[in-house]
Design an enzyme around this catalytic site. Sequence first.
Site, PDB file in Angstrom:
ATOM      1  N   CYS A 161     -17.168 -30.139  24.755  1.00 53.57           N
ATOM      2  CA  CYS A 161     -17.026 -29.965  23.309  1.00 53.57           C
ATOM      3  C   CYS A 161     -18.305 -29.346  22.728  1.00 53.57           C
ATOM      4  O   CYS A 161     -18.681 -28.257  23.138  1.00 53.57           O
ATOM      5  CB  CYS A 161     -16.610 -31.270  22.629  1.00 53.57           C
ATOM      6  SG  CYS A 161     -15.971 -31.008  20.945  1.00 53.57           S
TER       7      CYS A 161
ATOM      8  N   HIS B 237     -11.712 -32.048  25.402  1.00 59.10           N
ATOM      9  CA  HIS B 237     -12.274 -33.295  25.919  1.00 59.10           C
ATOM     10  C   HIS B 237     -11.512 -33.733  27.161  1.00 59.10           C
ATOM     11  O   HIS B 237     -10.444 -34.344  27.043  1.00 59.10           O
ATOM     12  CB  HIS B 237     -12.173 -34.400  24.855  1.00 59.10           C
ATOM     13  CG  HIS B 237     -13.121 -34.252  23.724  1.00 59.10           C
ATOM     14  ND1 HIS B 237     -14.412 -34.725  23.767  1.00 59.10           N
ATOM     15  CD2 HIS B 237     -12.969 -33.668  22.508  1.00 59.10           C
ATOM     16  CE1 HIS B 237     -15.021 -34.454  22.616  1.00 59.10           C
ATOM     17  NE2 HIS B 237     -14.167 -33.815  21.836  1.00 59.10           N
TER      18      HIS B 237
ATOM     19  N   GLU C 234     -12.212 -36.169  29.032  1.00 59.06           N
ATOM     20  CA  GLU C 234     -12.206 -37.636  29.071  1.00 59.06           C
ATOM     21  C   GLU C 234     -11.150 -38.227  28.151  1.00 59.06           C
ATOM     22  O   GLU C 234     -10.852 -39.420  28.237  1.00 59.06           O
ATOM     23  CB  GLU C 234     -13.596 -38.179  28.726  1.00 59.06           C
ATOM     24  CG  GLU C 234     -13.963 -38.203  27.255  1.00 59.06           C
ATOM     25  CD  GLU C 234     -14.391 -36.866  26.668  1.00 59.06           C
ATOM     26  OE1 GLU C 234     -14.843 -36.857  25.510  1.00 59.06           O
ATOM     27  OE2 GLU C 234     -14.268 -35.826  27.360  1.00 59.06           O
TER      28      GLU C 234
END
Length: 200
Positions: free
Chosen positions: A81, A181, A183
């Site tokens: 990001c 992202h 994650e």
Amino acid sequence: MKTLVVLDYGSGNLRSAQRALERIGAQVSVTADLEAARAADGLVVPGVGAFAACMEGLVGIGGGAVIAERVSVGRPVLGICVGMQVLFDAGVEHGVETEGLGVLRGRVEPLHAPVLPHMGWNTVAAPAGSTLFAGLDAATRFYFVHSYAVHETDGLVATTVHGEPFVAAVEHGPVSATQFHPEKSGDAGATLLENWLAAL
């Protein structure tokens, strides 16, 4: 076991990145310790919020120099990001230009789209030969939250579209970076992180 450092410079979803990397079998520390960042098999640079604030935090701990040093000697770095965005030459927010780390060519500029921020799930057009996207098909979706983007750079470039095409991910030498992202992208993000880890 590969050792990873998630660089703590005051910005980013540090614990969610740590948990996602631990789930795929990495030994992860979240730290501002620059020696640990130098020594790790892989360095993860997260980031949320404003480009200028992230750069201020990085410069404040001396992190930019360590990132540049790792890149210069071919040691892997993963930006996520705004942690991706600060790797570029410069970022422009609200008409103000801030110098970036310059380890990737390009400028981070406002995204031209009818709805901002861009928040949600997008498919990504991955380049041939990509390590990050190996084994992921074209229908795979990743989670984005941002209002600024890079439109052109060097290396293996993955793209997506929100209002206009932009760089969703890039692989260039030891540098890998994602605007989305991983994650927060479920199984798809886990596969991408596994691919990066396996290549270290």
